[in-house]
Design an enzyme around this catalytic site. Structure first.
Site, PDB file in Angstrom:
ATOM      1  N   ASP A   1      88.812  28.935  59.039  1.00  0.00           N
ATOM      2  CA  ASP A   1      89.764  29.748  59.799  1.00  0.00           C
ATOM      3  C   ASP A   1      90.037  31.085  59.120  1.00  0.00           C
ATOM      4  OD1 ASP A   1      90.130  27.802  61.794  1.00  0.00           O
ATOM      5  OD2 ASP A   1      91.619  26.770  60.569  1.00  0.00           O
ATOM      6  N   ARG A   2      90.429  32.052  59.912  1.00  0.00           N
ATOM      7  CA  ARG A   2      90.693  33.403  59.408  1.00  0.00           C
ATOM      8  C   ARG A   2      91.732  33.396  58.286  1.00  0.00           C
ATOM      9  NH1 ARG A   2      93.701  37.852  62.838  1.00  0.00           N
ATOM     10  NH2 ARG A   2      93.490  39.614  61.436  1.00  0.00           N
TER      11      ARG A   2
END
Length: 184
Positions: free
Chosen positions: A46-47
């Site tokens: 995930d970012r």
């Protein structure tokens, strides 16, 4: 011959080479760091998560690494809000009920704050009266935002999440944004 690229994905970098048109140039992507042509991410991160991401130039290997059927163990360092207790760690070890079902049991152990860890930019949110704690968690699934959902389900929101290992591949001494090419 296949190759694997170990990459230490920094916080706030998208785990893809191109962004959606409306965000073009506004968010960092893998293209800002990976210059080798023909490499694709084997799995994702995930970012707002950091750490080890594997990329490869071999489609079959990419599938084997990222396919949930192969259950590659993934290890994370997790910093949570609050002083994590033994009961929460036991729940994580036994499996946690999430909205998409029960997770498989995880390996978990409490650890001291790692001294080797890099500063995050921007820093995590800190509250003066609420301590934080760290633990190492290994899972064999890869559900969407699974570790964050697991820690929240046992009462400890994740503040920082750093993947340190996928199967036999380790983050090692790579700094954020650095990569290492390995011939297989």
């Amino acid at each position: 011959m296949s190759q694997i690229l170990l990459f230490n994905k920094p916080f706030n970098v998208l785990c893809q080479f191109t962004d959606e048109p409306q965000y073009k140039g506004q968010r960092e992507t893998l293209a800002d760091y990976i210059q080798q042509p023909g490499f694709y991410a084997a799995g994702r991160l995930d970012r707002d998560s950091e750490g080890l991401l594997l990329l490869t130039d071999d489609g079959k290997l990419q599938h084997r690494i990222s396919d949930p059927k192969h259950k590659q163990p993934k290890t994370y360092l997790v910093q949570v809000e609050g002083e994590v207790n033994r009961e929460a760690l036991q729940q994580l070890q036994q499996g946690v009920l999430l909205n998409d079902g029960m997770t498989l049991p995880a390996k978990v152990r409490k650890v001291n704050a790692p001294q080797w860890i890099w500063e995050r930019n921007p820093p995590i949110r800190e509250r003066k009266n609420i301590p934080t704690s760290w633990f190492e968690l290994t899972i064999t699934e890869g559900r969407n935002r699974q570790v964050r959902r697991m820690t929240a389900a046992v009462g400890y929101p994740t503040l920082r999440l750093i993947r340190t290992r996928i199967g036999d591949f380790k983050l090692g001494q790579l700094k954020p944004g650095e990569s290492q090419l390995i011939d297989l």
